[in-house]
Scaffold this motif. Structure first.
Motif, PDB file in Angstrom:
ATOM      1  N   LEU A 127       0.818  -1.210   0.000  1.00 22.16           N
ATOM      2  CA  LEU A 127       0.000   0.000   0.000  1.00 22.16           C
ATOM      3  C   LEU A 127       0.849   1.256   0.000  1.00 22.16           C
ATOM      4  O   LEU A 127       1.997   1.243   0.438  1.00 22.16           O
ATOM      5  N   PRO A 129       0.233   4.693   1.516  1.00 23.14           N
ATOM      6  CA  PRO A 129      -0.522   5.707   2.258  1.00 23.14           C
ATOM      7  C   PRO A 129       0.089   7.094   2.065  1.00 23.14           C
ATOM      8  O   PRO A 129       1.301   7.249   1.955  1.00 23.14           O
ATOM      9  N   ARG A 130      -0.779   8.084   1.981  1.00 22.23           N
ATOM     10  CA  ARG A 130      -0.352   9.481   1.891  1.00 22.23           C
ATOM     11  C   ARG A 130      -1.061  10.218   3.015  1.00 22.23           C
ATOM     12  O   ARG A 130      -2.254  10.036   3.213  1.00 22.23           O
ATOM     13  N   THR A 131      -0.338  11.031   3.768  1.00 17.04           N
ATOM     14  CA  THR A 131      -0.904  11.660   4.949  1.00 17.04           C
ATOM     15  C   THR A 131      -1.220  13.130   4.715  1.00 17.04           C
ATOM     16  O   THR A 131      -0.593  13.800   3.903  1.00 17.04           O
ATOM     17  N   GLU A 151      -2.923   3.641  -3.531  1.00 15.78           N
ATOM     18  CA  GLU A 151      -2.787   4.852  -2.728  1.00 15.78           C
ATOM     19  C   GLU A 151      -4.086   5.116  -1.953  1.00 15.78           C
ATOM     20  O   GLU A 151      -5.164   4.790  -2.414  1.00 15.78           O
ATOM     21  N   VAL A 154      -4.637   9.281   4.510  1.00 17.27           N
ATOM     22  CA  VAL A 154      -4.719   9.048   5.945  1.00 17.27           C
ATOM     23  C   VAL A 154      -4.705  10.405   6.626  1.00 17.27           C
ATOM     24  O   VAL A 154      -3.808  11.214   6.395  1.00 17.27           O
TER      25      VAL A 154
END
Length: 162
Positions: A127, A129-131, A151, A154
């Motif tokens: 995965l 994840p982009r914050t 993508e 978060v």
């Protein structure tokens, strides 16, 4: 992770499809051409269609999945089609298809996914994840809207967008 012998990932973005193909050797990808019959043939006959498309201009991608269903197959509608789907009643009946709609997922899905992660059957390392900070709602919406494939956005207290 749930034991599928083959997963066909279908989409419009070649780069995303390439990343999905690298997740597991059981994943095969098909790029939409816009020709419904040709795309359904490329997908092949499938047991289950999970329509998780984002916003699309028309129902054709979803109907392509419908066309690929084997007799007795099931379709879960959780995607972004914002028009009525012209599903042929006689075809649904003859092929004994199940069509189910759901916004999001049932509550027990979270526990099921967690159990697959704990058992090692679901690898979260693939995965992306982009914050984004909770204090940036516009940035969060923009980030989520641009997420594709593996993508996802978060929300994190005090985080900068990345």
């Amino acid at each position: 992770a749930r034991g599928a012998a083959r997963v066909v990932a279908v989409g419009r973005n070649a780069a995303v499809l390439d990343r999905l193909a690298g997740v597991d050797p059981r994943v095969r990808t098909v790029a939409f051409t816009g020709d419904r019959a040709r795309d359904a043939a490329a997908i092949g006959e499938v047991d289950v269609v999970i329509d998780a498309l984002g916003s699309v201009p028309g129902p054709e991608p979803t109907l392509t999945g419908f066309d690929a269903l084997r007799p007795g197959g099931s379709m879960a509608l959780i995607g972004g089609v914002r028009q009525d789907l012209p599903l042929p009643y006689g075809d649904v009946m003859r092929r004994r298809l199940t069509v189910r709609g759901s916004w999001m997922y049932p509550p027990e899905t979270i526990l099921d996914v967690w159990r697959m992660v704990a058992a090692g059957t679901l690898d979260l390392d693939v995965l992306a994840p982009r914050t984004v900070g909770l204090d940036d709602p516009a940035g969060a919406i923009k980030l989520a809207a641009g997420a594709a494939g593996l993508e996802f956005a978060v929300l994190v207290p005090g985080a900068a967008m990345r």
